[in-house]
Design an enzyme around this catalytic site. Structure first.
Site, mmCIF file in Angstrom:
data_model
loop_
_atom_site.group_PDB
_atom_site.id
_atom_site.type_symbol
_atom_site.label_atom_id
_atom_site.label_comp_id
_atom_site.label_asym_id
_atom_site.label_seq_id
_atom_site.Cartn_x
_atom_site.Cartn_y
_atom_site.Cartn_z
ATOM 1 N N GLU A 59 14.780 39.969 40.095
ATOM 2 C CA GLU A 59 14.178 38.955 40.867
ATOM 3 C C GLU A 59 12.963 39.425 41.707
ATOM 4 O OE1 GLU A 59 18.962 38.759 41.284
ATOM 5 O OE2 GLU A 59 17.165 40.408 40.796
ATOM 6 N N TRP A 177 25.186 63.448 3.369
ATOM 7 C CA TRP A 177 25.466 62.236 4.286
ATOM 8 C C TRP A 177 26.268 61.198 3.585
ATOM 9 C CZ3 TRP A 177 24.421 62.740 9.142
ATOM 10 C CH2 TRP A 177 23.354 63.627 9.724
#
Length: 379
Positions: A59, A177
């Protein structure tokens, strides 16, 4: 302008506020993500979002950008403006001083210091308030903040890369992996959107990971640039020369038992780790107490990356809120291959966790499966 057109405009500018708020993902801990848009005569005259704790609130950023054009404007914000002093002054005071005539917000702030007080203060100052539009979207965006305030613990996401048959390593322990480079890049992006990433000490000993958001060696300098890294380590077996501590990066927290070796504790502290004591049982750190301690320290979201026993323990303790699995088109086979979830597991099918609101989409040559976890009995 007709009421239908007013509501349509309100929703459009609230969506912009939500999009702005999302830019702060992984950076605002322990504060919520907030975006703000100031509109006058149908045109945006100021906008902003909360970038990090201690920085100006959304704000305030929007008001500063608008200047005198804030007088008579409408403020759109995804969360009730604050009304208390923290690291920054109350947003309510700045809104009133800026001459804003109307505030449209998605949802009430669940923080006990606010929780409707911001709206009441605005109304008392003569500012019109409307609340409730896009509340569901706003709640999802700040789900970690809402969970921490309401339940006293962070939002917990379990993440793993696995084979088609649910394995994260072969029978010999090889795990790098299982999934593709694209899936691993998506996992690093997932880290970036969380306040902390958590693993067990066996993952540190086996893989020596850095747990940062970058793929390159060396990583970000200093102690910023990504989520806090947390290791569950009952006996303080984390090596002081592990890459977690040697290569720099965000803060490292090692959660252990009070009975752990004082000498190891000192060496890890000298290496830069924050060592936290929590209660335990049978020589193991209490998962529940560890997670709640992170929440007490303002961490709103935790990404749990393993290993198998930690992931399983999170399920057993019913502490997991979300699940993200990257599934590779491999079949490892073998009873000795490491399963994605260890722990006790469910004894009956009706006791098993369920994945709700599930989505499946391709990532490279793999698939990403995610959704919300629910447990029997509503836990």
């Amino acid at each position: 302008m007709s009421r239908r057109r007013v509501i349509g405009a309100d929703r459009r500018f609230l969506r912009l506020a939500l999009a702005l708020a999302a830019r702060g993902a992984g950076q605002t801990d322990p504060n919520p993500m907030v975006g703000a848009v100031l509109v006058r005569d149908g045109r945006v005259v100021g906008q902003g979002y909360h970038t990090r704790a201690g920085a100006p609130h959304a704000e305030a950023v929007a008001l500063a950008q608008a200047g005198d054009r804030s007088r008579g404007a409408v403020l759109y914000v995804n969360l009730e403006p604050c009304c208390h002093f923290g690291r920054t002054p109350p947003c309510v005071d700045a809104i009133v001083a800026g001459g804003v005539r109307r505030v449209v917000a998605c949802m009430r702030d669940p923080d006990p210091r606010v929780r409707g007080r911001g709206f009441r203060a605005l109304r008392a100052a003569g500012v019109q308030v409307r609340m409730g539009a896009l509340a569901r979207e706003a709640g999802i965006l700040n789900q970690p903040f809402v969970r921490r305030i309401g339940a006293g613990r962070p939002l917990v996401t379990l993440k793993a890369g696995m084979s088609l048959d649910g394995r994260i390593a072969t029978r010999t322990g090889e795990s790098r992996w299982v999934t593709s480079p694209q899936a691993r890049a998506a996992a690093r992006e997932l880290r970036r959107r969380h306040d902390a990433v958590l693993v067990g000490v066996n993952t540190v000993l086996r893989d020596d990971p850095r747990l940062t958001v970058r793929a390159s060696r060396g990583g970000p300098g200093g102690r910023g640039g990504g989520p806090v890294r947390v290791v569950l380590d009952a006996r303080l077996r984390t090596p002081p020369r592990s890459r977690l501590l040697r290569d720099g990066g965000p803060q490292v927290i090692i959660v252990t038992l009070r009975s752990a070796s004082a000498g190891r504790r000192r060496r890890l502290q000298v290496a830069g780790a924050l060592v936290l004591d929590v209660p335990g049982r049978n020589g193991q750190v209490s998962i529940d107490r560890a997670v709640r301690e992170l929440g007490r320290r303002g961490i709103g979201s935790v990404l749990v990356e393993g290993g198998s026993e930690v992931l399983g323990a999170m399920l057993d303790a019913r502490l997991a809120d979300r699940l993200v699995l990257f599934v590779a088109g491999r079949v490892l086979g073998g009873r000795a291959a490491l399963p994605v979830f260890g722990g006790r597991g469910a004894s009956r099918l009706r006791d098993a966790a369920r994945l709700e609101k599930m989505t499946v989409r391709p990532v490279g040559r793999d698939y990403r499966i995610e959704g919300s976890l629910t447990f029997p009995g509503g836990a």
